[in-house]
Write a protein that holds these residues in place. Structure first.
Motif, short mmCIF file in Angstrom:
data_model
loop_
_atom_site.label_atom_id
_atom_site.label_comp_id
_atom_site.label_asym_id
_atom_site.label_seq_id
_atom_site.Cartn_x
_atom_site.Cartn_y
_atom_site.Cartn_z
N SER A 273 0.83 -1.20 0.00
CA SER A 273 0.00 0.00 0.00
C SER A 273 0.87 1.25 0.00
CB SER A 273 -0.92 -0.01 1.23
OG SER A 273 -0.17 -0.09 2.42
N GLY A 274 0.26 2.37 -0.35
CA GLY A 274 1.00 3.62 -0.35
C GLY A 274 1.94 3.76 -1.53
N ALA A 275 3.00 4.56 -1.34
CA ALA A 275 3.98 4.83 -2.40
C ALA A 275 5.00 3.70 -2.46
CB ALA A 275 4.66 6.16 -2.18
N SER A 276 4.53 2.54 -2.86
CA SER A 276 5.37 1.34 -2.93
C SER A 276 5.21 0.73 -4.32
CB SER A 276 4.93 0.33 -1.86
OG SER A 276 5.58 -0.92 -2.03
N THR A 277 6.31 0.55 -5.02
CA THR A 277 6.23 0.00 -6.38
C THR A 277 6.27 -1.52 -6.40
OG1 THR A 277 8.63 0.26 -6.61
CG2 THR A 277 7.23 2.05 -7.44
N GLU A 278 6.60 -2.15 -5.26
CA GLU A 278 6.44 -3.58 -5.09
C GLU A 278 6.48 -3.87 -3.60
OE1 GLU A 278 10.09 -5.14 -7.15
OE2 GLU A 278 10.32 -6.25 -5.27
N PRO A 279 5.94 -5.03 -3.15
CA PRO A 279 5.86 -5.29 -1.72
C PRO A 279 7.21 -5.23 -1.02
CG PRO A 279 4.48 -6.82 -2.93
CD PRO A 279 5.28 -6.07 -3.96
N HIS A 280 7.25 -4.50 0.08
CA HIS A 280 8.45 -4.42 0.92
C HIS A 280 8.04 -3.77 2.24
CE1 HIS A 280 8.42 -0.27 -0.63
NE2 HIS A 280 9.22 0.07 0.38
N LEU A 281 8.88 -3.94 3.24
CA LEU A 281 8.69 -3.22 4.50
C LEU A 281 9.61 -2.02 4.53
CD1 LEU A 281 7.63 -2.86 7.42
CD2 LEU A 281 9.63 -4.16 8.16
N HIS A 282 9.03 -0.87 4.82
CA HIS A 282 9.79 0.34 5.12
C HIS A 282 9.69 0.56 6.62
CE1 HIS A 282 10.82 4.76 4.69
NE2 HIS A 282 10.17 4.75 5.85
N ILE A 283 10.84 0.68 7.28
CA ILE A 283 10.85 0.93 8.72
C ILE A 283 11.88 2.01 9.02
CG2 ILE A 283 12.45 -1.01 9.09
CD1 ILE A 283 11.16 -1.38 11.87
#
Length: 321
Positions: A273-283
């Motif tokens: 979801s959001g400004a993500s071009t492919e699945p990943h975790l931003h922390i």
């Protein structure tokens, strides 16, 4: 992007390895420079590039092939010590110069990438492993822009970066599936095809949930939401720092604002979801944003996870309990 990956992470490494193996320099200094230049350039690629595509172990494969190619180049020369010291033909001098360029470029970028492993000049927040079961690869992480693109948001001259400043020392994680692949395919549109999608996320510290969003959609790749940039997210306040989890899966959150949580308690799952071009975790970690300011505009802090300052290319095993 695909073309750049094919050129820099497949074509150029194989060309350099083939050049060393099958067209060794005809002079002793030239051969040593050729081996050092190709080796330095491959090392820099290994440290600078994101190895989610192709797989993370390709740099190790290239390192082994480089060693084999050097042995092959020596075997093609009956006695290296009988070679002339320097080139004696124009083409050989041109290749000599190319080796020097490769050595210089590889050494500079390799050193800069290694410098990104040093802790940055900000406060460090130590947290526990935020993942449940699985294996994960760092896509962005480190203390300089060469290995961590998030650091661009520290630039005070770019006004549009100011609302996101808190994320400057963020870490992005991909998942690793069978054979170290991050997805079932080169870049499938379905987020379910990615190893990280749905990975369990846990509280890495004792604290209080100050923000939580759970209703935004997970997009097909490479679509994204540039308005709600965090997507589904959790902001967990631990003492004087906030830990921000972004791009989480729709309807996966187990917490709500005001909840007190303890280390290891389930928060939700990784999504797209959001400004993500492919699945990943931003922390990332930050100081709380000022009143009425954007939620991730606080003073940026650096993260140390299970005692490790993670840098692009590092791998992390998720917690098993």
């Amino acid at each position: 992007m695909t073309l750049m990956i094919l050129i820099f992470q497949i074509a150029i490494p194989m060309m350099l390895i083939g050049w060393l193996a099958f067209l060794p320099a005809a002079s002793l200094v030239g051969l040593m420079l050729q081996a050092m230049g190709t080796g330095a350039f491959l090392f820099a690629l290994a440290r600078v590039a994101q190895w989610a595509v192709p797989v993370w172990w390709f740099p190790w494969l290239y390192g082994g092939l480089w060693l084999v190619s050097f042995v092959i180049s020596l075997s093609r020369v009956r006695s290296p010590l009988l070679l002339p010291l320097f080139p004696d033909k124009p083409l050989e001098w041109a290749l000599f110069a190319l080796s020097i360029v490769l050595l210089g470029v590889g050494s500079w970028y390799g050193a800069r990438a290694l410098a990104g492993r040093h802790l940055p000049p900000v406060d460090i927040v130590d947290i526990a492993n935020p993942f449940g079961p699985g294996r994960f690869l760092v896509g962005h992480g480190g203390s300089n822009k060469l290995v961590n693109g998030h650091l661009r948001t520290l630039d005070p001259e770019v006004e549009r970066f100011r609302p996101w400043r808190g994320q400057s020392y963020a870490v992005d994680f991909f998942g690793l599936g069978p054979w170290g692949l991050r997805a079932a395919g080169w870049r499938p549109r379905d987020p379910n095809a990615y190893a990280v999608f749905g990975a369990e996320l846990k509280a890495p510290c004792n604290g209080t949930i100050v923000r939580a969003e759970d209703t935004l959609p997970d997009f097909e790749i490479p679509d994204q939401d540039t308005v709600n940039r965090l997507g589904n997210h959790v902001i967990l306040r631990c003492s004087e720092a906030e830990i921000v989890f972004a791009h989480m899966r729709q309807d996966s959150l187990s917490v709500a604002p005001g909840d007190d949580v303890v280390v290891g308690q389930r928060l939700g799952a990784v999504g797209n979801s959001g400004a993500s071009t492919e699945p990943h975790l931003h922390i990332h970690a930050q100081r709380p944003a000022p009143e009425a300011a954007p939620p991730i505009s606080g003073e940026p802090l650096a993260l140390r996870i299970d005692g490790r300052f993670l840098v692009r290319g590092d791998r992390l095993n998720g917690a098993t309990n």
